[in-house]
Write a protein that holds these residues in place. Structure first.
Motif, PDB file in Angstrom:
ATOM      1  N   ARG A   1       0.855  -1.189   0.000  1.00  0.00           N
ATOM      2  CA  ARG A   1       0.000   0.000   0.000  1.00  0.00           C
ATOM      3  C   ARG A   1       0.888   1.235   0.000  1.00  0.00           C
ATOM      4  NH1 ARG A   1      -3.319   0.314   4.831  1.00  0.00           N
ATOM      5  NH2 ARG A   1      -1.785  -0.961   5.864  1.00  0.00           N
ATOM      6  N   GLY A   2       0.376   2.305  -0.619  1.00  0.00           N
ATOM      7  CA  GLY A   2       1.119   3.554  -0.634  1.00  0.00           C
ATOM      8  C   GLY A   2       2.214   3.608  -1.671  1.00  0.00           C
ATOM      9  N   GLY A   3       1.962   2.998  -2.840  1.00  0.00           N
ATOM     10  CA  GLY A   3       2.974   3.049  -3.884  1.00  0.00           C
ATOM     11  C   GLY A   3       2.562   2.372  -5.175  1.00  0.00           C
ATOM     12  N   ILE A   4       3.445   2.480  -6.142  1.00  0.00           N
ATOM     13  CA  ILE A   4       3.245   1.881  -7.467  1.00  0.00           C
ATOM     14  C   ILE A   4       3.508   0.383  -7.358  1.00  0.00           C
ATOM     15  CG2 ILE A   4       4.038   1.852  -9.873  1.00  0.00           C
ATOM     16  CD1 ILE A   4       2.675   4.514  -9.002  1.00  0.00           C
ATOM     17  N   ILE A   5       2.551  -0.429  -7.890  1.00  0.00           N
ATOM     18  CA  ILE A   5       2.716  -1.886  -7.856  1.00  0.00           C
ATOM     19  C   ILE A   5       2.683  -2.521  -9.239  1.00  0.00           C
ATOM     20  CG2 ILE A   5       1.803  -2.074  -5.517  1.00  0.00           C
ATOM     21  CD1 ILE A   5      -0.795  -3.236  -6.844  1.00  0.00           C
ATOM     22  N   GLY A   6       2.304  -1.739 -10.255  1.00  0.00           N
ATOM     23  CA  GLY A   6       2.222  -2.326 -11.583  1.00  0.00           C
ATOM     24  C   GLY A   6       1.882  -1.291 -12.635  1.00  0.00           C
ATOM     25  N   VAL A   7       1.706  -1.800 -13.843  1.00  0.00           N
ATOM     26  CA  VAL A   7       1.361  -0.971 -14.999  1.00  0.00           C
ATOM     27  C   VAL A   7       0.218  -1.660 -15.733  1.00  0.00           C
ATOM     28  CG1 VAL A   7       2.171  -0.099 -17.235  1.00  0.00           C
ATOM     29  CG2 VAL A   7       3.707  -0.081 -15.268  1.00  0.00           C
TER      30      VAL A   7
END
Length: 136
Positions: free
Chosen positions: A79-85
């Protein structure tokens, strides 16, 4: 994993475990209350907030839609961030996907995970690179 410089500039924040489902369980629709004309790649940002009741509802929905179990607790997902595209290929008002419940659905394709990048989220589409420091 992709180099940060290769990632799309725009991101969209999605609460968990919905963001997890996009990356891990084939969730091909992101439901929103607003229409977008944006098409193209976008970073999937996992929102920091995760109310337990909301999380449990989403986890049950994921299980009914796919038979896949989301992680049991909000603390078990990034949580609190970029995890994918993902690539937004359409914005629809109806769709046969079990993930669609509208009123608008951003149709997603070409989903891939990336190494977690802590980023402070924002409403709508946002430039995540300007918010990396704010997450620290």
């Amino acid at each position: 994993m992709a180099d940060r410089a290769d990632l799309p500039t725009k991101a969209i924040s999605i609460r968990q475990p919905w963001a997890w489902a996009i990356i891990n369980a084939g969730k091909n629709i992101e439901n929103r209350g607003w229409l977008t004309n944006f098409r193209g790649p976008v970073c999937v940002h996992a929102a920091k907030g995760a109310a337990r009741a909301e999380y449990d509802f989403a986890a049950e929905f994921i299980f009914r839609a796919t038979g896949s179990n989301a992680p049991d607790a909000p603390a078990l997902v990034d949580r609190g961030g970029i995890i994918g595209v993902a690539e937004i290929v359409d914005c629809v008002r109806t769709h046969p996907s079990p993930w669609f419940f509208g009123p608008y659905g951003f149709v997603l394709a070409n989903v891939r995970p990336v190494e977690f990048i802590p980023v402070k989220g924002a409403l709508g589409f946002f430039d995540w690179r300007k918010r990396v420091e704010a997450a620290r």
